[in-house]
Design a protein around this motif. Structure first.
Motif, short mmCIF file in Angstrom:
data_model
loop_
_atom_site.label_atom_id
_atom_site.label_comp_id
_atom_site.label_asym_id
_atom_site.label_seq_id
_atom_site.Cartn_x
_atom_site.Cartn_y
_atom_site.Cartn_z
N THR A 72 0.62 7.50 -1.45
CA THR A 72 0.66 7.33 0.00
C THR A 72 2.01 7.66 0.62
OG1 THR A 72 1.14 4.98 -0.36
CG2 THR A 72 -1.17 5.57 0.04
N SER A 113 3.22 3.91 -2.20
CA SER A 113 3.49 4.29 -3.59
C SER A 113 4.96 4.18 -3.94
CB SER A 113 2.97 5.71 -3.85
OG SER A 113 3.40 6.63 -2.88
N GLN A 135 -1.96 4.75 -5.41
CA GLN A 135 -2.34 5.93 -4.63
C GLN A 135 -1.08 6.61 -4.08
OE1 GLN A 135 -5.16 7.07 -4.90
NE2 GLN A 135 -6.84 5.82 -4.14
N ASP A 172 -12.40 6.44 -2.57
CA ASP A 172 -11.35 5.41 -2.51
C ASP A 172 -11.81 4.10 -1.87
OD1 ASP A 172 -9.00 7.14 -3.46
OD2 ASP A 172 -9.84 8.31 -1.81
N PHE A 211 -7.70 10.57 1.45
CA PHE A 211 -8.54 9.59 0.77
C PHE A 211 -9.87 9.45 1.52
CE2 PHE A 211 -4.05 8.21 0.59
CZ PHE A 211 -3.80 8.53 -0.74
N ARG A 269 -0.15 7.18 4.72
CA ARG A 269 0.28 8.54 4.34
C ARG A 269 0.65 9.36 5.58
NH1 ARG A 269 -0.28 11.88 -0.40
NH2 ARG A 269 -0.27 14.09 0.19
N ASP A 297 -5.04 3.59 3.73
CA ASP A 297 -4.11 4.40 2.93
C ASP A 297 -3.82 5.73 3.61
OD1 ASP A 297 -4.01 2.39 1.10
OD2 ASP A 297 -5.27 3.38 -0.40
N TYR A 327 2.47 1.25 -5.49
CA TYR A 327 1.03 1.36 -5.24
C TYR A 327 0.49 2.60 -5.95
CZ TYR A 327 -3.29 1.30 -2.38
OH TYR A 327 -4.58 1.24 -1.94
N ASN A 387 0.82 -1.22 0.00
CA ASN A 387 0.00 0.00 0.00
C ASN A 387 0.84 1.26 0.00
OD1 ASN A 387 -1.85 -2.18 1.10
ND2 ASN A 387 -3.30 -0.48 0.95
#
Length: 516
Positions: free
Chosen positions: A237, A229, A235, A377, A372, A388, A384, A233, A227
Motif C-alpha cells: 500500500t 506496508s 499488502q 482482497d 486491490f 495507496r 487499502d 502490512y 494498513n
C-alpha cells in the motif's frame, strides 16, 4: 356533523402540504414525527377560546412553518435538492439588496408563502371550540411530551455519544421547522471562524536557519498505520514511501489525540492539549506562528470549509496568506495549488488537508488506481486502495520538491476502527474506542537538497497533540522555554512516552489502557 368536519378541511389541506414538503427528502420516521408535531401544534392552538388571541398566538409558529415549507419547495423546484447548509450560509452572507433581488426573482415562492400563511391561519380560526375538560386538551399534553422527549434524547446523545454536534440542531431536525437548523449552524460557524481568526497572539519568537526553505505539511484523514506496508502490512500500500525510506524520520507509534477530525486536527496544530482542551487555544496555531516568523503561508484543502466538523479548522486556516477549498476531483486536485505556491521565493509553509481514507473509502480514489479488488482482497480492498492513492499523492509531492531545499511533514488526523462483522467495516471511533482508532502514520521527509537530514525512527508512543511544538522545531521557530538547538528527532524523543486521548464525549483516557 358535516358542518363540523368542514371546519377541519383547511387544516387537512395544510397537513397535506407539510407532508409533501417533508416526504421529498426526509426519512419516513423523521417525516412522521415532524408531521405529528405539526398536527398537535395546530390542534393545541385551536384550544384557545378567544379567536383574536388564538390568531395572535398562532401567527409566529405559522409564519415559521410556512417559511420552512417554502424553503423546501424553493430548493426542490430551483435546484432539485433539499434545502441545505450551503443555502443557509449564502442567505446569511447576502446583503439587503441581494435578498430583495432574490425575492423579486422568485415571486411565485413568495406568493406561495403568503397563501400558506393565510391557509394555516384560516384553519386555526375555523377550528371549533372544545370542551373544558382536561381530556379535551390532549393535543397540548402530547405536544409537550414529544418536545420534552426530543430534548432529553438529544441531550443524552450529546453527553453519551458525540459532544461535537448541537443539541438545538438535533431537536430542530424533528420539528416542522427543521430547515432552521441550517441557519443556526451557519451562524454558529461564522461566529466561531471569526473568533478564532481574529484573536492572533503576539509571539515573542526567534528563528533559526534550518537549511530548508519550503515546508509542506500534509494532514491526512482516517489513515491507519496498520494498513500501510511501510509499517509491515502485507499488502503493497505504500511503495512511494518505502522508496524514500532513507529520507524519512518515521514515527512507529504516533497516537492521535482524538478519533474525529474536528478535535484531532486542532489538537495537533494549535496550543490546545488533551488534558486542558479548550477552543480558546485554537488561535495559537502554526499558521499564525509562521506568519509572524515571516513565512509565506498557504492552506489548500479537499475537506469541507464549513459545518460542525470543519468550522474550527477553517478558523485556523483563514489567516493563511493563500487559501483554497477544492470541491471537485480527488486529493490530487490539490497539486495545481501546490505547484502555484512553489513559485514563491523565500520561507514558506504550505498546508494540504486531504480526504485520504475517510469513509466511504471507495470514493477516495479513481477506478484507474484500484489495485486491490473485493474479489481478491475482500472487505479491505477499498480502504487499502485509498491508502495507496494517498501514497501516490505523497510520491507526486516528493517529485515536485526533490530539487528544492524542502521538507514534508505528514500525519493522519486520526485512525479508524476495523470491524469485519459491521456493515461499515472501517469507521470512526466513538465512545471509549479501541487503540486502533488512534494509531496513525506520521513521518517527516527531507529532500536530497537538505544537508544533514534528521532521519531515523521514533519508537516510543508519541501523541500528535505535541505536533505544534514539534512543528516549531521543524521550521526553526523558537518561543520562550523552547530548546532552539535541539534537533527534530531529539524533540520527538523528549515529547514521547505519554499519549492521553479523548473520545467523542471529551472523556479522557490513557491510550495504553484502551482495548487493543
Amino acid at each position: 356533523m358535516l358542518s363540523r368536519a368542514r371546519q377541519f378541511i383547511p387544516l387537512g389541506i395544510g397537513i397535506l402540504i407539510v407532508a409533501v414538503a417533508n416526504v421529498l427528502f426526509a426519512p419516513a420516521h423523521v417525516m412522521f414525527q415532524r408531521l405529528i408535531i405539526f398536527v398537535l401544534l395546530m390542534l393545541s392552538l385551536g384550544l384557545i377560546k378567544n379567536k383574536l388571541v388564538r390568531l395572535l398566538a398562532a401567527l409566529l409558529p405559522i409564519l415559521w412553518v410556512a417559511w420552512d415549507v417554502t424553503l423546501t419547495f424553493y430548493a426542490r423546484g430551483t435546484f432539485g435538492s433539499a434545502f441545505s447548509y450551503g443555502f443557509a450560509m449564502s442567505i446569511l452572507d447576502s446583503d439587503s439588496h441581494e435578498i430583495s433581488a432574490m425575492l423579486w426573482l422568485y415571486q411565485k415562492y413568495c406568493l406561495g408563502f403568503l397563501a400558506l400563511v393565510i391557509l394555516l391561519l384560516g384553519s386555526v380560526a375555523m377550528m371549533p371550540a372544545t370542551g373544558s375538560k382536561w381530556l379535551a386538551k390532549y393535543p397540548f399534553y402530547l405536544l409537550a411530551i414529544l418536545l420534552i422527549s426530543n430534548i432529553v434524547q438529544a441531550t443524552v446523545h450529546h453527553i453519551k455519544k458525540n459532544s461535537q454536534g448541537s443539541i438545538t440542531a438535533r431537536v430542530m431536525n424533528y420539528l416542522p421547522i427543521s430547515n432552521t437548523k441550517y441557519f443556526l449552524q451557519a451562524w454558529s460557524d461564522q461566529h466561531l471562524i471569526k473568533q478564532i481568526a481574529s484573536q492572533i497572539p503576539d509571539y515573542s519568537l526567534q528563528t533559526q536557519e534550518t537549511g530548508i526553505d519550503t515546508y509542506v505539511l500534509v494532514i491526512g484523514e482516517s489513515a491507519r498505520s496498520e494498513n500501510m506496508s511501510i509499517y509491515g502490512y502485507p499488502q503493497p500500500t505504500t511503495p512511494h514511501l518505502e522508496a524514500e525510506r532513507s529520507h524519512l524520520l518515521l514515527w512507529n507509534h504516533a497516537i492521535s489525540g482524538a478519533p474525529i477530525t474536528i478535535t484531532a486536527v486542532p489538537l495537533a496544530i494549535t496550543a490546545d492539549t488533551v488534558i486542558n482542551h479548550n477552543i480558546q487555544h485554537y488561535s495559537d496555531n502554526i499558521i499564525n506562528l509562521a506568519n509572524q516568523a515571516g513565512f509565506d503561508t498557504s492552506w489548500f484543502s479537499k475537506q469541507g470549509m464549513l459545518g460542525d466538523y470543519n468550522n474550527a479548522i477553517t478558523g485556523i486556516a483563514m489567516n493563511a496568506t493563500h487559501k483554497h477549498w477544492v470541491n471537485d476531483g480527488y486529493d490530487d486536485a490539490l497539486l495545481p495549488d501546490l505547484r502555484k505556491a512553489l513559485n514563491h521565493q523565500g520561507k514558506q509553509l504550505i498546508v494540504l488537508h486531504i480526504y485520504g481514507s475517510h469513509e466511504p473509502e471507495c470514493t477516495r480514489f479513481p477506478a484507474t488506481d484500484a489495485l486491490f479488488t473485493p474479489q481478491s482482497d475482500g472487505i479491505d480492498a477499498c480502504y487499502d486502495n485509498s491508502i495507496r492513492f494517498t501514497d501516490k499523492l505523497l510520491g507526486n509531492i516528493f517529485a515536485l520538491l526533490k530539487d528544492r531545499r524542502a521538507s514534508v511533514a505528514y500525519f493522519s488526523d486520526h485512525a479508524l476502527e476495523r470491524e469485519p462483522i459491521q456493515s461499515v467495516v472501517y469507521h470512526h471511533g466513538g465512545v471509549k474506542p479501541s487503540q486502533h482508532a488512534f494509531e496513525v502514520p506520521m513521518f517527516i521527509w527531507y529532500s536530497p537538497q537538505v544537508n544533514n537530514p534528521d532521519t531515523g525512527t521514533v519508537e516510543d508512543i508519541y501523541s500528535t497533540a505535541n505536533n505544534d511544538t514539534l512543528m516549531r522545531r521543524w521550521m526553526g521557530i523558537s518561543l520562550p522555554g523552547d530548546r532552539p538547538q535541539e534537533t527534530v528527532q531529539h524533540a520527538a524523543h523528549r515529547l514521547a512516552g505519554k499519549a492521553p486521548v479523548m473520545d467523542t464525549t471529551n472523556q479522557i483516557y490513557n491510550w495504553r489502557e484502551l482495548a487493543h
